[in-house]
Design an enzyme around this catalytic site. Structure first.
Site, PDB file in Angstrom:
ATOM      1  N   SER A   1       1.797  -7.858  -0.654  1.00 18.65           N
ATOM      2  CA  SER A   1       2.631  -8.775   0.135  1.00 18.65           C
ATOM      3  C   SER A   1       1.998 -10.136   0.374  1.00 18.65           C
ATOM      4  CB  SER A   1       3.034  -8.122   1.454  1.00 18.65           C
ATOM      5  OG  SER A   1       1.945  -8.027   2.331  1.00 18.65           O
TER       6      SER A   1
ATOM      7  N   ASP B   1       0.426  -6.835   4.897  1.00 22.56           N
ATOM      8  CA  ASP B   1      -0.204  -8.126   5.213  1.00 22.56           C
ATOM      9  C   ASP B   1       0.780  -9.197   5.674  1.00 22.56           C
ATOM     10  OD1 ASP B   1      -2.514  -6.881   4.547  1.00 22.56           O
ATOM     11  OD2 ASP B   1      -2.972  -8.084   2.779  1.00 22.56           O
TER      12      ASP B   1
ATOM     13  N   THR C   1       0.818  -1.216   0.000  1.00 22.31           N
ATOM     14  CA  THR C   1       0.000   0.000   0.000  1.00 22.31           C
ATOM     15  C   THR C   1       0.846   1.258   0.000  1.00 22.31           C
ATOM     16  OG1 THR C   1      -1.784  -1.119   1.121  1.00 22.31           O
ATOM     17  CG2 THR C   1      -1.735   1.256   1.347  1.00 22.31           C
TER      18      THR C   1
HETATM   19  N1  LIG Z   1      -1.713  -1.990   3.851  1.00 22.96           N
HETATM   20  C1  LIG Z   1      -1.165  -2.829   2.984  1.00 22.96           C
HETATM   21  O1  LIG Z   1      -0.013  -2.725   2.639  1.00 22.96           O
HETATM   22  C2  LIG Z   1      -2.040  -3.954   2.468  1.00 22.96           C
HETATM   23  C3  LIG Z   1      -1.977  -4.039   0.970  1.00 22.96           C
HETATM   24  C4  LIG Z   1      -1.672  -5.411   0.435  1.00 22.96           C
HETATM   25  N2  LIG Z   1      -2.671  -6.376   0.781  1.00 22.96           N
HETATM   26  C5  LIG Z   1      -0.274  -5.858   0.847  1.00 22.96           C
HETATM   27  O2  LIG Z   1      -0.052  -6.429   1.871  1.00 22.96           O
HETATM   28  O3  LIG Z   1       0.626  -5.567   0.095  1.00 22.96           O
END
Ligand SMILES: NC(=O)CC[C@H](N)C(=O)O
Length: 348
Positions: free
Chosen positions: A79, A113, A32
């Site tokens: 991730s 994640d 993110t």
């Molecule tokens: N806040 C995040 O980074 C979650 C985004 C995504 N699901 C990841 O882990 O990359």
């Protein structure tokens, strides 16, 4: 009255040299923190892993005052899509970077994640005292009150700090410096997403680090594991405990290649009476049975709830199931002995 001492004849006056800035490499993997949404109001609906590392760095000009940075794009993924192959590739890249004389610290941008898994993996296998700092965000860069910019600035500050050395892999988010081993994602919708039951190690505020505790578990230069000698990891499966379970999740995980099963048990890693024979049978076939807990905090005691000595099972200590999965995979690259495995679970 005496005035200032006049310069000695022949001496040349020189301005005091500006303190050299630490040299930090930012290795980007996606998440993110590199996410972009359609609208500034989209704090939770967006696409992760869109913005390249050079753009992330350029968006935070204050970074240049803290360190000399350069970016490397390792991956551009969310991730949850990390595999063992990517963990190994990333760890080898970081291991090579920290061996360089022109690198003082490394920052890794990552999705939230599974950042707790990657942080613990690097903590176990990268032999260095130089700071390795994971960073992530909960809101994409395009959102109002995006948290990534400050988190990134803070991570670079920590990676360049001499007092961050030898403290294991760290995670900097929400002004806190968390131990990579201990920290876990606890809230899936707020910037205060990360938590450790033993508390953060410190805080980073306005470009300064403040420390309150230090890790005691083996890591980095005190670890017996080294990514330079690891090229693959064995399969380890997690089976989540609940009422009304069936043996198939355990047996099919093993049929699928799992060499160890993390039992994410209820309470103190308890096992339903009707599942005990299945787990004993898998152990007799060489599969390691490791009792962790679906409860977020606390730690699983050996021989409490189940006779681990008698069944030759292992307990995961205070590691949650996903951390236990990482340690089991790393440990199984070195030993298949359950007593050794238990020793490793106490020490790391
Ligand atoms: N806040 C995040 O980074 C979650 C985004 C995504 N699901 C990841 O882990 O990359």
């Amino acid at each position: 009255l005496e005035g200032p001492t006049p310069p000695k004849p022949g001496a040349t006056a020189t301005a005091p040299a500006a303190a050299a800035k630490p040299r930090v490499v930012i290795v980007a993997t996606g998440g993110t923190i590199a996410g972009a949404g359609a609208d500034a109001a989209n704090s939770a609906t967006y696409q992760a892993a869109k913005v390249p590392v050079d753009k992330l760095i350029a968006a935070v000009p204050a970074i240049a005052q803290v360190a000399e940075v350069r970016g490397e794009q390792a991956f551009q993924i969310a991730s949850e899509s990390f595999t063992n192959a990517q963990l190994i590739e990333l760890a080898k890249k970081v291991s090579a970077l920290v061996k360089r004389d022109d690198v003082d610290g490394v920052v890794i941008t990552h999705g939230t994640d599974t950042v707790e898994e990657t942080a613990y993996f690097l903590d176990l296998v990268v032999k260095t005292d130089k700071p390795i700092v994971m960073v992530a965000s909960m809101r994409p860069s395009t959102a109002i009150s995006a948290d990534g910019a400050l988190n990134l600035l803070d991570a670079v500050t920590v990676a360049g700090a001499k007092d961050a050395r030898a403290k294991g892999v760290l995670l900097t988010m929400n002004d806190e410096i968390q131990a990579g081993r201990d920290t876990t994602k606890r809230v899936n919708i707020k910037p205060s997403a990360f938590f450790s039951q033993w508390g953060p190690l410190g805080m980073v505020v306005e470009g300064k680090t403040y420390w309150f505790r230090a890790p005691v578990k083996r890591h980095g230069t005190t670890s017996e594991f080294d990514i330079d000698g690891i090229d693959s990891l064995p399969e380890v499966a997690i089976v989540y405990g609940s009422g009304n379970m069936h043996p198939e999740p355990y047996t099919s995980a093993v049929a699928g290649g799992a060499k160890a099963i993390i039992h994410a048990g209820t309470g103190n890693g308890s096992v339903a009476g009707y599942l005990v024979d299945t787990l004993k049978d898998l152990r007799s076939k060489g599969v390691q049975i490791i009792r962790s807990s679906r409860v977020g905090d606390g730690f699983v005691l050996r021989n409490a709830e189940q006779p681990d000595d008698k069944y030759d099972w292992v307990v995961a200590h205070d590691l949650n199931p996903q951390k236990a999965k990482i340690l089991a995979a790393v440990a199984l690259t070195k030993t298949q002995d359950s007593k050794e495995l238990q020793r490793i679970f106490w020490e790391y």
